[in-house]
Design a protein around this motif. Sequence first.
Motif, PDB file in Angstrom:
ATOM      1  N   SER A 129       0.849  -1.201   0.000  1.00 53.22           N
ATOM      2  CA  SER A 129       0.000   0.000   0.000  1.00 53.22           C
ATOM      3  C   SER A 129       0.879   1.244   0.000  1.00 53.22           C
ATOM      4  O   SER A 129       1.800   1.346   0.799  1.00 53.22           O
ATOM      5  N   ALA A 130       0.564   2.160  -0.878  1.00 55.64           N
ATOM      6  CA  ALA A 130       1.323   3.416  -0.951  1.00 55.64           C
ATOM      7  C   ALA A 130       0.544   4.518  -0.245  1.00 55.64           C
ATOM      8  O   ALA A 130      -0.680   4.496  -0.186  1.00 55.64           O
ATOM      9  N   THR A 131       1.284   5.470   0.310  1.00 56.67           N
ATOM     10  CA  THR A 131       0.681   6.654   0.903  1.00 56.67           C
ATOM     11  C   THR A 131       1.385   7.876   0.326  1.00 56.67           C
ATOM     12  O   THR A 131       2.214   7.758  -0.572  1.00 56.67           O
ATOM     13  N   ARG A 132       1.113   9.007   0.889  1.00 53.50           N
ATOM     14  CA  ARG A 132       1.648  10.261   0.351  1.00 53.50           C
ATOM     15  C   ARG A 132       3.178  10.260   0.256  1.00 53.50           C
ATOM     16  O   ARG A 132       3.746  10.666  -0.744  1.00 53.50           O
ATOM     17  N   PHE A 133       3.863   9.803   1.298  1.00 50.27           N
ATOM     18  CA  PHE A 133       5.325   9.844   1.310  1.00 50.27           C
ATOM     19  C   PHE A 133       5.963   8.449   1.313  1.00 50.27           C
ATOM     20  O   PHE A 133       7.178   8.327   1.369  1.00 50.27           O
ATOM     21  N   ILE A 134       5.160   7.416   1.274  1.00 50.15           N
ATOM     22  CA  ILE A 134       5.661   6.041   1.360  1.00 50.15           C
ATOM     23  C   ILE A 134       5.407   5.324   0.040  1.00 50.15           C
ATOM     24  O   ILE A 134       4.274   5.283  -0.445  1.00 50.15           O
ATOM     25  N   LYS A 135       6.463   4.749  -0.527  1.00 48.88           N
ATOM     26  CA  LYS A 135       6.332   3.988  -1.767  1.00 48.88           C
ATOM     27  C   LYS A 135       5.995   2.536  -1.443  1.00 48.88           C
ATOM     28  O   LYS A 135       6.480   1.979  -0.471  1.00 48.88           O
ATOM     29  N   SER A 136       5.190   1.935  -2.289  1.00 54.31           N
ATOM     30  CA  SER A 136       4.838   0.524  -2.105  1.00 54.31           C
ATOM     31  C   SER A 136       5.757  -0.351  -2.959  1.00 54.31           C
ATOM     32  O   SER A 136       6.498   0.147  -3.805  1.00 54.31           O
ATOM     33  N   VAL A 137       5.703  -1.652  -2.720  1.00 52.50           N
ATOM     34  CA  VAL A 137       6.431  -2.611  -3.540  1.00 52.50           C
ATOM     35  C   VAL A 137       5.423  -3.592  -4.130  1.00 52.50           C
ATOM     36  O   VAL A 137       4.335  -3.783  -3.602  1.00 52.50           O
ATOM     37  N   GLU A 138       5.814  -4.195  -5.236  1.00 55.37           N
ATOM     38  CA  GLU A 138       4.949  -5.158  -5.911  1.00 55.37           C
ATOM     39  C   GLU A 138       4.949  -6.488  -5.169  1.00 55.37           C
ATOM     40  O   GLU A 138       5.991  -6.946  -4.707  1.00 55.37           O
ATOM     41  N   ARG A 139       3.783  -7.107  -5.065  1.00 52.79           N
ATOM     42  CA  ARG A 139       3.631  -8.394  -4.369  1.00 52.79           C
ATOM     43  C   ARG A 139       4.244  -9.528  -5.179  1.00 52.79           C
ATOM     44  O   ARG A 139       4.735 -10.503  -4.621  1.00 52.79           O
ATOM     45  N   LYS A 140       4.248  -9.405  -6.519  1.00 52.61           N
ATOM     46  CA  LYS A 140       4.776 -10.473  -7.377  1.00 52.61           C
ATOM     47  C   LYS A 140       6.119 -10.070  -7.949  1.00 52.61           C
ATOM     48  O   LYS A 140       6.390  -8.897  -8.190  1.00 52.61           O
ATOM     49  N   ASP A 141       6.964 -11.075  -8.177  1.00 52.84           N
ATOM     50  CA  ASP A 141       8.257 -10.816  -8.806  1.00 52.84           C
ATOM     51  C   ASP A 141       8.100 -10.802 -10.332  1.00 52.84           C
ATOM     52  O   ASP A 141       6.990 -10.874 -10.851  1.00 52.84           O
ATOM     53  N   ASP A 142       9.217 -10.729 -11.043  1.00 54.92           N
ATOM     54  CA  ASP A 142       9.188 -10.641 -12.505  1.00 54.92           C
ATOM     55  C   ASP A 142       8.554 -11.869 -13.157  1.00 54.92           C
ATOM     56  O   ASP A 142       8.001 -11.787 -14.252  1.00 54.92           O
ATOM     57  N   LYS A 143       8.655 -13.011 -12.500  1.00 55.64           N
ATOM     58  CA  LYS A 143       8.113 -14.258 -13.052  1.00 55.64           C
ATOM     59  C   LYS A 143       6.658 -14.496 -12.650  1.00 55.64           C
ATOM     60  O   LYS A 143       6.071 -15.501 -13.023  1.00 55.64           O
ATOM     61  N   GLY A 144       6.085 -13.603 -11.848  1.00 57.37           N
ATOM     62  CA  GLY A 144       4.701 -13.742 -11.427  1.00 57.37           C
ATOM     63  C   GLY A 144       4.524 -14.507 -10.126  1.00 57.37           C
ATOM     64  O   GLY A 144       3.405 -14.745  -9.692  1.00 57.37           O
ATOM     65  N   ASN A 145       5.629 -14.887  -9.481  1.00 56.99           N
ATOM     66  CA  ASN A 145       5.560 -15.590  -8.198  1.00 56.99           C
ATOM     67  C   ASN A 145       5.362 -14.596  -7.061  1.00 56.99           C
ATOM     68  O   ASN A 145       5.876 -13.474  -7.112  1.00 56.99           O
ATOM     69  N   LEU A 146       4.624 -15.014  -6.038  1.00 58.60           N
ATOM     70  CA  LEU A 146       4.414 -14.158  -4.880  1.00 58.60           C
ATOM     71  C   LEU A 146       5.686 -14.065  -4.044  1.00 58.60           C
ATOM     72  O   LEU A 146       6.344 -15.074  -3.801  1.00 58.60           O
ATOM     73  N   LYS A 147       6.010 -12.865  -3.615  1.00 56.94           N
ATOM     74  CA  LYS A 147       7.166 -12.655  -2.747  1.00 56.94           C
ATOM     75  C   LYS A 147       6.754 -12.916  -1.305  1.00 56.94           C
ATOM     76  O   LYS A 147       5.613 -12.666  -0.918  1.00 56.94           O
ATOM     77  N   GLY A 148       7.698 -13.371  -0.498  1.00 59.21           N
ATOM     78  CA  GLY A 148       7.448 -13.588   0.918  1.00 59.21           C
ATOM     79  C   GLY A 148       7.439 -12.272   1.680  1.00 59.21           C
ATOM     80  O   GLY A 148       7.906 -11.235   1.194  1.00 59.21           O
ATOM     81  N   SER A 149       6.922 -12.320   2.895  1.00 68.25           N
ATOM     82  CA  SER A 149       6.794 -11.099   3.688  1.00 68.25           C
ATOM     83  C   SER A 149       8.160 -10.481   4.005  1.00 68.25           C
ATOM     84  O   SER A 149       8.296  -9.256   4.007  1.00 68.25           O
ATOM     85  N   LEU A 150       9.176 -11.299   4.266  1.00 69.63           N
ATOM     86  CA  LEU A 150      10.497 -10.743   4.570  1.00 69.63           C
ATOM     87  C   LEU A 150      11.142 -10.116   3.334  1.00 69.63           C
ATOM     88  O   LEU A 150      11.827  -9.100   3.435  1.00 69.63           O
ATOM     89  N   GLN A 151      10.922 -10.697   2.180  1.00 70.54           N
ATOM     90  CA  GLN A 151      11.446 -10.118   0.947  1.00 70.54           C
ATOM     91  C   GLN A 151      10.758  -8.781   0.652  1.00 70.54           C
ATOM     92  O   GLN A 151      11.407  -7.799   0.293  1.00 70.54           O
ATOM     93  N   LEU A 152       9.452  -8.748   0.844  1.00 72.85           N
ATOM     94  CA  LEU A 152       8.711  -7.492   0.665  1.00 72.85           C
ATOM     95  C   LEU A 152       9.188  -6.428   1.650  1.00 72.85           C
ATOM     96  O   LEU A 152       9.375  -5.263   1.292  1.00 72.85           O
ATOM     97  N   MET A 153       9.379  -6.848   2.890  1.00 70.74           N
ATOM     98  CA  MET A 153       9.835  -5.910   3.920  1.00 70.74           C
ATOM     99  C   MET A 153      11.203  -5.340   3.564  1.00 70.74           C
ATOM    100  O   MET A 153      11.441  -4.141   3.710  1.00 70.74           O
ATOM    101  N   SER A 154      12.100  -6.181   3.101  1.00 68.77           N
ATOM    102  CA  SER A 154      13.436  -5.742   2.720  1.00 68.77           C
ATOM    103  C   SER A 154      13.367  -4.700   1.605  1.00 68.77           C
ATOM    104  O   SER A 154      13.975  -3.626   1.696  1.00 68.77           O
ATOM    105  N   GLU A 155      12.612  -4.999   0.554  1.00 69.86           N
ATOM    106  CA  GLU A 155      12.480  -4.059  -0.560  1.00 69.86           C
ATOM    107  C   GLU A 155      11.831  -2.756  -0.105  1.00 69.86           C
ATOM    108  O   GLU A 155      12.255  -1.670  -0.502  1.00 69.86           O
ATOM    109  N   TRP A 156      10.799  -2.859   0.723  1.00 67.59           N
ATOM    110  CA  TRP A 156      10.079  -1.687   1.196  1.00 67.59           C
ATOM    111  C   TRP A 156      10.985  -0.791   2.039  1.00 67.59           C
ATOM    112  O   TRP A 156      10.999   0.427   1.877  1.00 67.59           O
TER     113      TRP A 156
END
Length: 126
Positions: free
Chosen positions: A19-46
């Motif tokens: 979820s994006a907000t005014r000053f916070i960028k979001s990250v995509e839930r799926k990777d380039d191959k269409g697989n779902l990313k895990g919560s720790l991977q999402l957290m790291s990118e975020w």
Amino acid sequence: MLALEKIIVHNINYKTFTSATRFIKSVERKDDKGNLKGSLQLMSEWLKQNIRTNENIDDLIINPLKFIRKIRQVPAHEIFSNQYDKSLFKKQNEIMLETYKAVRSIRLFFANYPGNRDIETPEYTA
């Protein structure tokens, strides 16, 4: 380790990072191959997208949490007889300290966010 993993790692909700907000960028839930990313991977990118720091975020936060998950995987899927090992106390203490540092770093990142200046955060000591 099972309890620690459930309390900290298992409670990380992936929706927080998509979820994006005014000053916070979001990250995509799926990777380039269409697989779902895990919560720790999402957290790291975020964290890397939204926080500027001289510290390596993976070393500071993500790797200790991944280590907890890794340790929990073996006893969760295999049966072992009880063993008495004095070295486990020292290992457990080290893991708890690294986990404390990771959670404290997350708390400090949010406490130091400019939009949170009016919010008072209690100080806790180790």
